[in-house]
Design a protein around this motif. Structure first.
Motif, PDB file in Angstrom:
ATOM      1  N   ASN A   1       0.828  -1.202   0.000  1.00  0.00           N
ATOM      2  CA  ASN A   1       0.000   0.000   0.000  1.00  0.00           C
ATOM      3  C   ASN A   1       0.866   1.257   0.000  1.00  0.00           C
ATOM      4  OD1 ASN A   1      -2.167  -1.691   0.133  1.00  0.00           O
ATOM      5  ND2 ASN A   1      -2.623  -1.278   2.276  1.00  0.00           N
ATOM      6  N   VAL A   2       0.444   2.252  -0.811  1.00  0.00           N
ATOM      7  CA  VAL A   2       1.199   3.493  -0.951  1.00  0.00           C
ATOM      8  C   VAL A   2       0.224   4.657  -0.818  1.00  0.00           C
ATOM      9  CG1 VAL A   2       2.646   4.853  -2.506  1.00  0.00           C
ATOM     10  CG2 VAL A   2       2.834   2.381  -2.507  1.00  0.00           C
TER      11      VAL A   2
ATOM     12  N   VAL B   1      -3.787  10.636  -2.282  1.00  0.00           N
ATOM     13  CA  VAL B   1      -4.215   9.596  -3.210  1.00  0.00           C
ATOM     14  C   VAL B   1      -3.477   8.323  -2.828  1.00  0.00           C
ATOM     15  CG1 VAL B   1      -4.291   8.882  -5.622  1.00  0.00           C
ATOM     16  CG2 VAL B   1      -4.557  11.294  -5.030  1.00  0.00           C
ATOM     17  N   SER B   2      -4.227   7.210  -2.764  1.00  0.00           N
ATOM     18  CA  SER B   2      -3.596   5.928  -2.439  1.00  0.00           C
ATOM     19  C   SER B   2      -3.740   4.964  -3.601  1.00  0.00           C
ATOM     20  CB  SER B   2      -4.223   5.337  -1.176  1.00  0.00           C
ATOM     21  OG  SER B   2      -5.545   4.941  -1.443  1.00  0.00           O
ATOM     22  N   ASN B   3      -2.997   3.863  -3.564  1.00  0.00           N
ATOM     23  CA  ASN B   3      -3.069   2.873  -4.645  1.00  0.00           C
ATOM     24  C   ASN B   3      -4.178   1.855  -4.423  1.00  0.00           C
ATOM     25  OD1 ASN B   3      -1.896   1.486  -2.550  1.00  0.00           O
ATOM     26  ND2 ASN B   3      -0.469   0.359  -3.862  1.00  0.00           N
ATOM     27  N   VAL B   4      -4.964   2.011  -3.353  1.00  0.00           N
ATOM     28  CA  VAL B   4      -6.083   1.090  -3.134  1.00  0.00           C
ATOM     29  C   VAL B   4      -7.400   1.708  -3.581  1.00  0.00           C
ATOM     30  CG1 VAL B   4      -4.968  -0.199  -1.285  1.00  0.00           C
ATOM     31  CG2 VAL B   4      -6.313   1.828  -0.737  1.00  0.00           C
ATOM     32  N   GLY B   5      -7.347   2.869  -4.241  1.00  0.00           N
ATOM     33  CA  GLY B   5      -8.537   3.449  -4.833  1.00  0.00           C
ATOM     34  C   GLY B   5      -9.233   4.495  -4.012  1.00  0.00           C
TER      35      GLY B   5
END
Length: 144
Positions: free
Chosen positions: A115-116, A130-134
């Motif tokens: 997770n980022v 903003v994250s990479n999990v939406g």
């Protein structure tokens, strides 16, 4: 007392001639009958059963026939971690205060390395995340 007055006068003369910058003041003495804080380092304290032995010294033993007194050991402290005992006179009562070394446990967090989260501080929004999990969020700083 005579020496204090002589020292005070010499400081006033030095102040008026410009040798010292701050104006000298009479020292603040404790009020008559006032009491001071007493500190005991851990090396003079002894644990006897569930109580801590606090020594009073030779003068107190000679005058009053009392060489020590006991206070109860707190259940949430380890005797080996106590560094100092302070006896504080406050509001016509005595309080004891323990100075101790706290053992801290280092907790390693369980992180998901996949997770980022990206954080952008902008001009219009205070923060945009903003994250990479939406998921994403924008936080606006409102000024009134």
């Amino acid at each position: 007392m005579h020496l204090i007055i002589l020292a005070q006068n010499s400081l006033i003369i030095a102040y008026s001639s410009g040798k010292i910058l701050e104006r000298p003041r009479i020292p603040n003495y404790r009020k008559k009958g006032g009491m001071a804080t007493v500190s005991y380092p851990s090396r003079v304290l002894k644990l006897k059963g569930n109580q801590i032995r606090v020594p009073l010294g030779n003068t107190c033993k000679r005058w009053f026939g009392l060489d020590c007194f006991y206070i109860p050991m707190p259940s949430n402290l380890n005797f080996a971690s106590i560094k100092e005992l302070r006896i504080l006179p406050r509001n016509r009562c005595f309080y004891w205060e323990f100075v101790y070394e706290k053992e801290e446990e280092v907790v390693k967090p369980q992180l998901n390395q996949e997770n980022v989260l990206g954080i952008d501080h902008g001009l219009n929004n205070w923060l945009t995340c903003v994250s990479n999990v939406g998921t994403s969020a924008g936080y606006r700083w409102e000024t009134d």
